[in-house]
Design a protein around this motif. Sequence first.
Motif, PDB file in Angstrom:
ATOM      1  N   SER A 184       0.838  -1.197   0.000  1.00  0.00           N
ATOM      2  CA  SER A 184       0.000   0.000   0.000  1.00  0.00           C
ATOM      3  C   SER A 184       0.871   1.245   0.000  1.00  0.00           C
ATOM      4  N   VAL A 185       0.277   2.350  -0.401  1.00  0.00           N
ATOM      5  CA  VAL A 185       0.987   3.630  -0.409  1.00  0.00           C
ATOM      6  C   VAL A 185       1.450   3.978   1.005  1.00  0.00           C
ATOM      7  N   ALA A 186       0.593   3.743   1.988  1.00  0.00           N
ATOM      8  CA  ALA A 186       0.946   4.050   3.372  1.00  0.00           C
ATOM      9  C   ALA A 186       2.147   3.228   3.828  1.00  0.00           C
ATOM     10  N   ASP A 187       2.207   1.961   3.439  1.00  0.00           N
ATOM     11  CA  ASP A 187       3.327   1.101   3.828  1.00  0.00           C
ATOM     12  C   ASP A 187       4.639   1.558   3.176  1.00  0.00           C
ATOM     13  N   ALA A 237       7.998   2.888   5.022  1.00  0.00           N
ATOM     14  CA  ALA A 237       9.301   2.274   4.753  1.00  0.00           C
ATOM     15  C   ALA A 237      10.345   3.370   4.520  1.00  0.00           C
ATOM     16  N   ILE A 238       9.950   4.428   3.839  1.00  0.00           N
ATOM     17  CA  ILE A 238      10.857   5.558   3.595  1.00  0.00           C
ATOM     18  C   ILE A 238      11.149   6.286   4.903  1.00  0.00           C
ATOM     19  N   ALA A 272       4.839   4.220  17.480  1.00  0.00           N
ATOM     20  CA  ALA A 272       4.056   3.682  16.371  1.00  0.00           C
ATOM     21  C   ALA A 272       4.201   4.603  15.158  1.00  0.00           C
ATOM     22  N   PRO A 273       3.632   4.216  13.994  1.00  0.00           N
ATOM     23  CA  PRO A 273       3.840   4.977  12.751  1.00  0.00           C
ATOM     24  C   PRO A 273       3.634   6.488  12.842  1.00  0.00           C
ATOM     25  N   ARG A 320      -0.783  11.605   6.257  1.00  0.00           N
ATOM     26  CA  ARG A 320      -1.622  10.407   6.117  1.00  0.00           C
ATOM     27  C   ARG A 320      -1.785   9.712   7.471  1.00  0.00           C
ATOM     28  N   GLN A 321      -0.678   9.604   8.210  1.00  0.00           N
ATOM     29  CA  GLN A 321      -0.754   8.973   9.522  1.00  0.00           C
ATOM     30  C   GLN A 321      -1.597   9.804  10.492  1.00  0.00           C
ATOM     31  N   ALA A 322      -1.506  11.127  10.371  1.00  0.00           N
ATOM     32  CA  ALA A 322      -2.309  12.001  11.225  1.00  0.00           C
ATOM     33  C   ALA A 322      -3.798  11.813  10.957  1.00  0.00           C
TER      34      ALA A 322
END
Length: 278
Positions: free
Chosen positions: A107-110, A114-115, A165-166, A237-239
Motif C-alpha cells: 500500500s501507499v501508506a506502507d 518504509a521511507i 508507532a507509525p 496520512r498517519q495524522a
Amino acid sequence: MSQITDIHLAEVLNSASQDDLAILVDHITDKGAGRIALASDVCARLYAAAQRKELGDAEKTLIAEELQRYAGNTIMNIFRGGEGIPYRELLCDVATRFKIDVSPVESVADIEMAIIKKVLIQSVDKMTPEEREEMAKQLGAKRVVGAGPIASSALIALIRSTGFAPYKLAAIVANAIARALLGRGLSFAATGTLMRGISVLSGPVGWAITILWASVDLASPAYRITVPCVLQIAFMRQAAIVRLCSNCEGELAQHAAFCMHCGTKVPDSTWATEQAAA
C-alpha cells in the motif's frame, strides 16, 4: 469540491489541517521564493493562501498537480499533457532513491512508512556513539550494545519497543526535515500521551536528519522537492488515520484490543468484545 484526480493524494490533502498543508506549500514554493519549474502566479497564489490559512479545494488541486509535475521528467510530461506522474509512481521513485525494494502489492501508506524508517535508520547511523548512548538512556535503556550498524539496529529496536508507532515516527522525521529546510517545525494539535516521547527523539534525531539531508546525493533538483514532500505527506496520512485512546489520548496500534498505555478497552475492537463476553 476538490478536483484532485489522484486518489492517494486526494485522501490526504482533503483531510489535512491548514498548518500541515502550509508546510507542504513551503516545500513546493521554497517558502514563497519560487522555483524555476513553478509558474510565478501559481507560487504566489499558493503561498498567499497558505499564509492566510485559506487553502481551499482549488489550492489543494494545484498542490497535487505541481507535486506530480515536479516528479515527472519534463519531456515525458509533455507527452502526458503536462499532468506529471501518479503519486504512487512518485513514491516508488523516492523509495528506489533510498534503496528500498517495493512490492507491487504494498500500500501507499506502507511504502511511505518504509521511507520514514529508512530515513530514521540512516539518521541514527550518522550519530556518534555518545549520541546513541544518550538517546538510549533517555529511552530507558542503560546502554546500546555494539557499534556501527549493530548499534543502530539495537537503537531502532529500542525505539519501536518503547511504543513509537507509525504516527510518531512520521512526526519525528517530518518535523526534523521541516526544521532543517524551512526553519520551523510542525504544529502538533495533539497533546498528552500521544506526543509523549517525541521531544526525547526530536533533538538527537533532528540533528542527525539535518546532517543526513546535507550529505544525501540528490542528483536531480526535483528530489529536493519530492523527498521532503513525501515525508510530509506520510505524516499527514498517519495524522488522518491515527486513533487515540478515549482515556489517556495515547496512540492506539492498528487492530488494538486495548490501549498499550493505560489498558483501556478499545470500543470498536471485536476481539476485546469477544474476550469480555467470554
